[in-house]
Every structure is written in C-alpha cells, then in structure tokens.
Design a protein around this motif. Structure first.
Motif, short mmCIF file in Angstrom:
data_model
loop_
_atom_site.label_atom_id
_atom_site.label_comp_id
_atom_site.label_asym_id
_atom_site.label_seq_id
_atom_site.Cartn_x
_atom_site.Cartn_y
_atom_site.Cartn_z
N HIS A 8 -11.08 -98.70 -45.98
CA HIS A 8 -10.08 -98.40 -44.82
C HIS A 8 -9.38 -99.84 -44.54
N ILE A 9 -9.95 -100.75 -44.42
CA ILE A 9 -9.26 -102.18 -43.91
C ILE A 9 -8.50 -102.54 -44.96
N ASN A 10 -8.90 -102.48 -46.36
CA ASN A 10 -8.24 -102.87 -47.47
C ASN A 10 -6.70 -102.14 -47.56
N GLU A 11 -7.09 -100.59 -47.22
CA GLU A 11 -5.74 -99.85 -47.34
C GLU A 11 -4.73 -100.38 -46.12
N LYS A 12 -5.34 -100.75 -45.04
CA LYS A 12 -4.57 -101.08 -43.82
C LYS A 12 -3.77 -102.45 -44.10
N ILE A 13 -4.48 -103.69 -44.73
CA ILE A 13 -4.04 -104.57 -45.16
C ILE A 13 -2.81 -104.45 -46.46
N GLU A 14 -3.02 -103.61 -47.25
CA GLU A 14 -2.12 -103.20 -48.20
C GLU A 14 -0.91 -102.65 -47.59
N GLN A 15 -1.04 -101.73 -46.54
CA GLN A 15 0.27 -101.35 -45.97
C GLN A 15 0.88 -102.27 -45.00
N PHE A 16 0.32 -103.16 -44.59
CA PHE A 16 0.47 -104.38 -43.80
C PHE A 16 1.71 -105.06 -44.72
N PHE A 17 1.42 -105.38 -45.78
CA PHE A 17 2.19 -106.15 -46.79
C PHE A 17 3.31 -105.25 -47.44
N ARG A 18 3.03 -103.89 -47.51
CA ARG A 18 4.07 -102.94 -48.07
C ARG A 18 5.11 -103.11 -46.80
N ASP A 19 4.78 -102.88 -45.51
CA ASP A 19 5.53 -103.11 -44.40
C ASP A 19 6.73 -104.36 -44.34
N TYR A 20 5.57 -105.48 -44.61
CA TYR A 20 6.25 -106.73 -44.69
C TYR A 20 7.45 -106.85 -45.75
N GLU A 21 7.02 -106.31 -46.76
CA GLU A 21 7.86 -106.22 -48.09
C GLU A 21 9.16 -105.38 -47.72
N GLY B 79 4.04 -107.23 -56.36
CA GLY B 79 3.35 -106.88 -57.49
C GLY B 79 1.96 -106.39 -57.19
N HIS B 80 0.97 -107.26 -56.46
CA HIS B 80 -0.16 -106.57 -56.10
C HIS B 80 -0.73 -107.38 -55.09
N VAL B 81 -1.69 -106.93 -54.14
CA VAL B 81 -2.43 -107.56 -53.29
C VAL B 81 -3.93 -107.49 -53.51
N THR B 82 -4.42 -108.84 -53.65
CA THR B 82 -5.91 -108.92 -53.86
C THR B 82 -6.67 -109.60 -52.51
N ARG C 12 -8.07 -107.74 -35.17
CA ARG C 12 -8.60 -107.56 -33.72
C ARG C 12 -7.76 -106.48 -32.89
N ASN C 13 -8.51 -105.58 -32.19
CA ASN C 13 -7.99 -104.59 -31.37
C ASN C 13 -6.83 -103.76 -32.19
N GLU C 14 -7.35 -103.31 -33.61
CA GLU C 14 -6.90 -102.58 -34.48
C GLU C 14 -5.43 -103.05 -35.02
N GLU C 15 -5.20 -104.40 -34.81
CA GLU C 15 -3.94 -105.03 -35.17
C GLU C 15 -4.32 -106.11 -36.35
N LEU C 16 -3.41 -106.16 -37.26
CA LEU C 16 -3.54 -107.52 -38.26
C LEU C 16 -2.51 -108.48 -38.02
N LYS C 17 -2.96 -109.77 -37.91
CA LYS C 17 -1.90 -110.74 -37.51
C LYS C 17 -2.23 -112.04 -38.41
N ILE C 18 -1.08 -112.46 -39.22
CA ILE C 18 -1.17 -113.48 -40.27
C ILE C 18 -1.33 -114.86 -39.24
N PHE C 19 -2.55 -115.50 -39.41
CA PHE C 19 -2.54 -116.91 -38.64
C PHE C 19 -2.67 -118.01 -39.59
N ALA C 20 -2.27 -117.95 -40.99
CA ALA C 20 -2.18 -119.08 -41.82
C ALA C 20 -1.81 -118.60 -43.09
#
Length: 148
Positions: A4-17, A80-83, A123-131
C-alpha cells in the motif's frame, strides 16, 4: 501494508511528474508543489548541502524555476521508474529515474537521464519530501549545450 505505501509513494511521484508537466505548460500550482515538501528540507549535490524552508521565498522561487527550465528548452520531464526502500515505519527512500527532454535553439533534440534520491516521511496519511540528493545539474546542462 508495504504494498500500500509503495503504491502511495509511486502515485506521489506520478503527481509530482504531472505538476512539472503542468508547470512547463504555464499552469504552475505552487500550493500543490509546496504541499509535497516538509516545512524544512535538505538538498545535497556535488555543490554542497543546502537547507531550504517551505516558506514565501520557496513559493516565489517555484515559478522562476519553471521559467528557467522553459528558457533552456525543456519540453517535458518523465519518470522512468521509482525504486522504494523502507527505512522504518515512517521514512522511505525513493530513487527516481527521470528523463528530461529539451529542444535547443538550433532545434536539436536532447534527452538527459538522471536519478534523484528523495527521502520521504509518511505521517498523518501524508507524504512529505524532507531531503533529496541530486547530481550536478548545471554541469550536465553545460555539457549538453543547454546553458553556458
């Protein structure tokens, strides 16, 4: 749970793109862009380590960044891809492989591939870039004749 979190992170970056694509098209959504970042964040590159704040100066810099990219002929950026690597229950490292496309002033097409390593907190169901860690973008742009 990990899937679930991997899918959420991949979607986070697709939104970023998508936000990057929209920004290049002149539709800069500053609020959406800043919402992807923590209150403060760190950028590391061969040029050093820099601390950033998610503040008014950051919001003002975002449209200028898109103007820069458009000015050097950037036509699109795609992932291209997210690892993804889980660091613990709240923190993740995402290695994102980007492809950037440019049209030079002489109409020559240029493609540059590069990786950026992002560190995220969930945290709190949100992903944030911190670095994030990047290569020497200006050097590569100079080598490809996109900037002097």
């Amino acid at each position: 749970m990990q899937q679930h979190i991997n899918e959420k992170i991949e979607q986070f970056f697709r939104d970023y793109e998508k936000r990057f694509r929209d920004g290049l098209a002149g539709n800069v959504d500053t609020a959406s862009i800043t919402s992807a970042f923590a209150d403060c964040f760190i950028e590391a590159s061969p040029l050093g380590v820099h601390c950033g704040k998610n503040d008014a100066a950051f919001r003002e810099a975002i449209p200028k960044g898109y103007d820069f990219y458009k000015g050097i002929g950037t036509t699109k950026m795609t992932i291209g891809h997210v690892t993804i690597t889980a660091l613990d229950d709240l923190h993740y490292m995402a290695l994102v492989h980007w492809q950037s496309y440019y049209t030079k002033k002489d109409q020559t097409e240029v493609t540059i591939e590069f990786d950026v390593t992002y560190f995220l907190q969930h945290r709190n169901e949100e992903l944030k870039i911190f670095a994030y860690i990047t290569g020497d973008e200006q050097k590569v742009l100079q080598e490809r004749g996109l900037v002097s």
